[in-house]
Design a protein around this motif. Structure first.
Motif, short mmCIF file in Angstrom:
data_model
loop_
_atom_site.label_atom_id
_atom_site.label_comp_id
_atom_site.label_asym_id
_atom_site.label_seq_id
_atom_site.Cartn_x
_atom_site.Cartn_y
_atom_site.Cartn_z
N SER A 152 0.85 -1.19 0.00
CA SER A 152 0.00 0.00 0.00
C SER A 152 0.88 1.24 0.00
O SER A 152 1.97 1.25 0.59
N PHE A 154 1.17 5.23 0.95
CA PHE A 154 0.62 6.24 1.84
C PHE A 154 1.21 7.60 1.48
O PHE A 154 2.43 7.75 1.39
N ARG A 158 -2.58 14.34 2.42
CA ARG A 158 -3.75 13.97 1.62
C ARG A 158 -4.77 15.09 1.68
O ARG A 158 -5.05 15.64 2.75
N GLY A 188 5.13 10.09 -0.99
CA GLY A 188 4.72 9.17 0.07
C GLY A 188 5.66 7.99 0.15
O GLY A 188 6.75 7.99 -0.44
N TRP A 276 -5.34 -1.25 5.99
CA TRP A 276 -4.62 -0.09 5.47
C TRP A 276 -5.39 1.20 5.75
O TRP A 276 -4.79 2.22 6.10
N ASP A 280 -4.05 4.32 8.04
CA ASP A 280 -4.00 5.70 7.56
C ASP A 280 -4.73 6.63 8.51
O ASP A 280 -4.26 7.74 8.81
N LEU A 300 3.90 5.15 10.53
CA LEU A 300 3.21 3.96 10.03
C LEU A 300 3.64 2.71 10.78
O LEU A 300 2.80 1.87 11.17
#
Length: 336
Positions: A152, A154, A158, A188, A276, A280, A300
């Motif tokens: 994934s 990130f 965002r 990211g 995921w 986030d 994370l």
């Protein structure tokens, strides 16, 4: 009549039936005698003192118009109300809001659409076939042995389209009212992880473009194989090219890893996708937002380790429901 409440009308009717004069009743309720007279005439004609139905405002659309609007939006759910106003046949003076009102009457309201993967006919067939093959799988005997894995990406920052700002008139471009966001989210980090009812892997940082060789040497060999030491373990991965390359499949075969066949374009079947999202959200809820890629990766990894195992177990326990859902949807999108 408009000045008399329903209770007052009943009282006035009782006094009329008792023989009291209309003028006396009118003086008591401070209305005209004609009002009491009309009340008595209405009761004799209908047996009730309730208001008669009024015509109200004339309806702007005909039954044909309503049917046209309803069918047009049922055939294409992404049409706007203004487009239907322009497409409506015949002379009319309808507004966009009138079209929306007719759609509301038909149970159709504007909502944010669900964004899902593009599913072809072959994708749907494969998803239904996969769901039928695993309908009888249980968490106790099957799914608890599966290690679900995925990568994934990130973003450092965002931009949320639903975010709102409280401002005065003419403050749209005020510095404290502008939601500044760097292009492409400021970059990211990509990570790889795997989950099981009994545990989870370390969160691995994937730098740059991943190839089959890197996938084997940097992820499978050092991180996945130790998790799959149990002979009952099953490894799940999607159909990304590094996962299905000949080098990868040969490596898994040589190490006697049992791989769970996976239908293409099926992220809704993988419970790690929900993890995921949770990861986030946990990072975004931090008091101090990550300032750079290193901070983001550290956040994370810290949040990954603090997610309760019970949450992961609940996600994997949803696998029987996911299989039933994809079969019921005939391979189309599911609520998962």
């Amino acid at each position: 009549m408009a000045r008399l409440s329903r209770e007052d009308r009943q009282i006035a009717l009782g006094r009329l039936q008792a023989g009291q004069s209309q003028s006396a009743i009118a003086r008591h309720f401070h209305v005209s005698q004609s009002t009491i007279s009309r009340l008595w005439v209405r009761f004799q004609a209908t047996g009730s003192v309730a208001d008669l139905p009024r015509a109200g405002r004339p309806r702007a659309t005909t039954a044909a118009h309503d049917r046209f609007i309803r069918l047009r939006h049922l055939r294409n759910r992404f049409l706007s109300a203004s487009s239907s106003v322009q497409a409506l046949p015949g002379p009319h003076r309808l507004s966009d809001q009138t079209v929306r009102n007719r759609l509301h009457e038909a149970g159709l309201r504007a909502r944010r659409p669900y964004r899902g993967a593009v599913l072809t006919r072959r994708h749907r067939q494969n998803r239904v076939q996969w769901g039928n093959q695993h309908l009888r799988w249980t968490v106790r005997n099957h799914w608890r042995h599966v290690w679900f894995s995925d990568e994934s990406y990130f973003l450092l920052q965002r931009h949320y389209g639903r975010r709102r700002v409280y401002r005065r008139v003419n403050e749209r471009y005020a510095p404290n009212c502008v939601d500044e966001a760097p292009v492409h989210g400021g970059g990211g980090v990509m990570v790889w992880g795997a989950i099981n009812t009994a545990g989870r892997s370390t969160l691995v940082h994937v730098q740059g473009r991943i190839t089959a060789q890197r996938y084997v040497e940097e992820i499978l060999r050092p991180h996945a194989l130790p998790l799959l030491a149990n002979q009952d373990a099953i490894f799940q991965q999607d159909n990304a090219r590094p996962h299905t390359a000949r080098l990868t499949t040969q490596f898994l075969t040589d190490h006697h890893v049992q791989v769970l066949p996976w239908p293409s374009m099926s992220p809704d079947m993988n419970p790690i996708e929900h993890l995921w999202d949770e990861l986030d959200r946990r990072v975004r809820r931090r008091e101090e937002a990550p300032a750079n890629h290193r901070d983001l990766l550290q956040a994370l990894q810290e949040e990954w380790d603090t997610i309760p195992q019970q949450d992961i177990r609940h996600l994997i326990q949803s696998m029987p429901r996911r299989c039933r859902a994809v079969v019921a949807a005939q391979g189309s999108h599911t609520p998962y």
